[in-house]
Design a protein around this motif. Sequence first.
Motif, mmCIF file in Angstrom:
data_model
loop_
_atom_site.group_PDB
_atom_site.id
_atom_site.type_symbol
_atom_site.label_atom_id
_atom_site.label_comp_id
_atom_site.label_asym_id
_atom_site.label_seq_id
_atom_site.Cartn_x
_atom_site.Cartn_y
_atom_site.Cartn_z
ATOM 1 N N ARG A 533 0.865 -1.030 0.045
ATOM 2 C CA ARG A 533 0.040 -0.050 -0.128
ATOM 3 C C ARG A 533 0.984 1.119 -0.044
ATOM 4 N NH1 ARG A 533 -3.322 0.736 5.263
ATOM 5 N NH2 ARG A 533 -1.522 2.203 5.571
ATOM 6 N N ASN A 534 1.988 1.065 0.847
ATOM 7 C CA ASN A 534 2.608 2.331 0.935
ATOM 8 C C ASN A 534 3.548 2.679 -0.389
ATOM 9 O OD1 ASN A 534 2.069 2.395 3.362
ATOM 10 N ND2 ASN A 534 4.040 1.936 4.418
ATOM 11 N N ASN A 535 3.708 1.660 -1.018
ATOM 12 C CA ASN A 535 4.583 1.718 -2.403
ATOM 13 C C ASN A 535 3.738 2.276 -3.164
ATOM 14 O OD1 ASN A 535 6.794 0.559 -1.594
ATOM 15 N ND2 ASN A 535 6.732 -1.199 -2.326
ATOM 16 N N ILE A 536 2.360 1.931 -3.468
ATOM 17 C CA ILE A 536 1.344 2.409 -4.429
ATOM 18 C C ILE A 536 1.293 3.932 -4.060
ATOM 19 C CG2 ILE A 536 -1.109 2.492 -4.994
ATOM 20 C CD1 ILE A 536 -1.009 -0.574 -4.981
ATOM 21 N N ILE A 537 0.985 4.314 -2.700
ATOM 22 C CA ILE A 537 0.702 5.655 -2.684
ATOM 23 C C ILE A 537 1.888 6.520 -2.637
ATOM 24 C CG2 ILE A 537 0.535 7.194 -0.601
ATOM 25 C CD1 ILE A 537 -1.307 5.197 0.788
ATOM 26 N N PHE A 538 3.094 5.944 -2.295
ATOM 27 C CA PHE A 538 4.302 6.594 -2.871
ATOM 28 C C PHE A 538 4.699 7.009 -4.311
ATOM 29 C CE2 PHE A 538 8.844 6.625 -3.689
ATOM 30 C CZ PHE A 538 9.357 7.671 -3.081
ATOM 31 N N SER A 539 4.317 5.821 -4.989
ATOM 32 C CA SER A 539 4.460 6.083 -6.462
ATOM 33 C C SER A 539 3.559 7.183 -7.098
ATOM 34 C CB SER A 539 4.295 4.600 -7.187
ATOM 35 O OG SER A 539 4.673 3.660 -6.737
ATOM 36 N N ILE A 543 4.573 10.380 -8.989
ATOM 37 C CA ILE A 543 4.285 10.570 -10.305
ATOM 38 C C ILE A 543 3.509 12.177 -10.435
ATOM 39 C CG2 ILE A 543 2.566 10.010 -12.228
ATOM 40 C CD1 ILE A 543 3.172 7.149 -11.476
ATOM 41 N N VAL A 544 2.585 12.439 -9.441
ATOM 42 C CA VAL A 544 1.878 13.559 -9.631
ATOM 43 C C VAL A 544 2.976 14.609 -9.265
ATOM 44 C CG1 VAL A 544 0.221 14.981 -8.037
ATOM 45 C CG2 VAL A 544 -0.183 12.577 -8.577
ATOM 46 N N CYS A 545 3.788 14.713 -8.152
ATOM 47 C CA CYS A 545 4.928 15.543 -7.809
ATOM 48 C C CYS A 545 5.572 15.984 -9.166
ATOM 49 C CB CYS A 545 5.710 15.396 -6.976
ATOM 50 S SG CYS A 545 4.881 15.318 -5.483
#
Length: 639
Positions: A533-539, A543-545
Amino acid sequence: MKQIASFVILLFVHNLNGCFANRLNNSECENNHCIDIRYLTPTKESVDIHINCSLHFTKDLFCDNIWSTVTILRLVGNWGNGNGVDLESNTFEGFGHLEELRFVGVRFVTLYPGSFRGLDNLRVLDLSNCVNLGYNNFLSAFESNSTLPSLQELNLHMTGNRGDNFEIRERFAKLLYSRPVRVVDLSDMIIKGYDLGPVSCYARYLEFLNISGISVLNLANSSNIMVCRIPSLKILDKSRSFADKNTFIYFWCVNEKTSITTDFLHLDKNYVNVNLDAIYLDNMCGNTRTRNLVASSPLEMRCPFGSTVHLKNVYFRRNYVSVLDIEVYSKCPVIIELLDLSENGLQYINPKALWNITSLTQFLLTDNSLGEMVSFHPEQFQKLFAQFKRLETLDLSRNKFTTLPDGTFTNNRQLKRLYLSGNVFEQVPFTLSELTNLEYLDFSDNLLLELDVSGLSKLDSMSIDTHMDLTGRTVQCSKCKDYGRVKWLLEHKASIIANSSLTCVNSKEDVDLISKTVEENLHYICYRNIYIRNNIIFSVVAIVCLSTIVIVVIFRIRRQRNVYRQIRRRQQTLRRLENGELQFAAFILYSSKDEDFMRTCVYAKLEEHLHLKVDSERELVGFGDRHFKIGHCIMNEVI
Ligand SMILES: *[C@@H]1O[C@H](CO)[C@@H](O)[C@H](O)[C@H]1NC(C)=O
Ligand SMILES: *[C@@H]1O[C@H](CO)[C@@H](O)[C@H](O)[C@H]1NC(C)=O
Ligand SMILES: *[C@@H]1O[C@H](CO)[C@@H](O)[C@H](O)[C@H]1NC(C)=O
Ligand SMILES: *[C@@H]1O[C@H](CO)[C@@H](O)[C@H](O)[C@H]1NC(C)=O
Ligand SMILES: *[C@@H]1O[C@H](CO)[C@@H](O)[C@H](O)[C@H]1NC(C)=O
Ligand SMILES: *[C@@H]1O[C@H](CO)[C@@H](O)[C@H](O)[C@H]1NC(C)=O
Ligand SMILES: *[C@@H]1O[C@H](CO)[C@@H](O)[C@H](O)[C@H]1NC(C)=O
């Protein structure tokens, strides 16, 4: 010929000169097969002579002077009926320094008056298994009180059992009087009879007596009355006493369930010395039949000589007593330091059977079935050790325990070593914080032991100095639930015995050494979902940033470029205005109705402002009809 050659060479190697070899050749020994010279031990101090036939030993045979340095001589037979030795008078004349004479596997030994002559330094005479050496023949070798004057150890295990049996009476006892005999082994002897009266008085140096498995042919003509005490006696092995087929069969060896009579424990009747370092009462009935010892009323223990019973170590092993349900009231203090009740298959012990032995420091109960007692009489088990306040070592290995009642060791504050190996504990069975002095805890070979959170917290509660043995357990390290255990084992590595071989079974069914890597792997397994989950959120956030940054940068670059272009165009325009390439900077078109306003407010101001930017004296604003060139294309007039 070949054999003789090697024989001579070996004699040479062993520094035995030809005399012994020649004499041996000339003896009745056929073809030199009799003594296996390979076994003549090469060290001068200790010699083994392997004998393969009947051999007549004489002093002439040992004619070399090398024997005077020998201190240990073993005559080794092949246990068969075909070999034996005759020891002629003065045979050992040349063995002035002999300290030990041992017969090993020689069944036939014949002695003569003078056989032991010259053995003034002999300390150990071992005639064990010389089953055909008769008692009278044995005695004949003791010509006088000065024969074997230094004898300290006499081993007669099974001696004389096939014939002229020994008698342990006055004559025998006198042998122990004029010599410093400390150790006598009469184990497994079949004796004609005995009389403890003279034995007790003459055996003044006796420290160790082994009469385990002894049989008496004529019990009616034997006496148990000890006239004297043997204060020197320290160790007595009375094991298998009731196995004697010649005696009446002792009552508790017969019945499966035996009611004990109240005079069972009158020690004076049983002639037990009451001040010993060790007494062995192992396998008293000499068989493996299980039996229960039960008494319906309490037993009183009277004490001989009205004194304290002080038996340092008591061994009562392999007696196959599965139920010990007696209550014992002692009239005198009973001091026992070590009590070994191992290998009995004990399923029940009445806590009152041993409650007067408050002095106990070591209690060994291995290989019993006290797990049964925990299942069926837990409250009795809880009291079993309550009297033993000085207990330091308790061995409960291999008792089929699955659990122990809480509070079992509440009174055993001195307990230092607790052995619980080889049981089937499913849980750490009790709160260990009670055992503040515990130094060693053996939980090895408990395959079912589940070291879960509550178990580990119990182990955590014990003294920091306790060492644990947890070997023999298969620790799993494949699932998240194993993480806590592996982490705990790593953290407590310093107090775990055999910690260098702590292993676990991983998800591939391989055995892994428990290490930091294993711990990290398990940690990953436990927190895998959170990791994902953390990985997805981080990714997503990344990307957005990144996109935002890229867009902003592009936007800014483009704006910058527009600004530069404008500036460039303006400069270009200014240059063209200045060098006259362009005549006007601006044109004003207006409605004639607004002429006044345009002229005063717009035109004048615009002229003024443009002159601030453009370095030129001429008019820069094309105003109205004045500057329109009639006939010119309007597009050419527009800038
Ligand atoms: C032993 O006796 C045999 C004949 O019986 C002889 O040949 C051999 O030399 C003798 N060995 C020694 C060491 O004297
Ligand atoms: C001892 O006796 C056995 C059997 O009687 C025989 O096989 C063996 O060779 C003998 N050993 C010697 C050294 O003669
Ligand atoms: C040998 O010692 C015993 C026991 O002390 C004694 O009775 C006996 O007279 C002694 N025999 C001799 C010959 O001195
Ligand atoms: C007594 O003798 C028996 C038979 O030889 C032996 O097994 C046992 O270990 C001996 N007892 C002691 C205490 O040495
Ligand atoms: C008892 O033993 C003693 C000593 O060996 C012997 O003199 C006596 O005759 C024996 N008595 C019986 C009844 O066997
Ligand atoms: C044996 O234990 C009982 C019960 O605790 C006690 O009454 C008795 O005095 C004890 N006997 C001795 C000699 O200490
Ligand atoms: C393993 O145990 C011993 C004592 O049993 C201890 O001295 C040693 O430090 C331990 N090793 C580790 C890596 O903790």
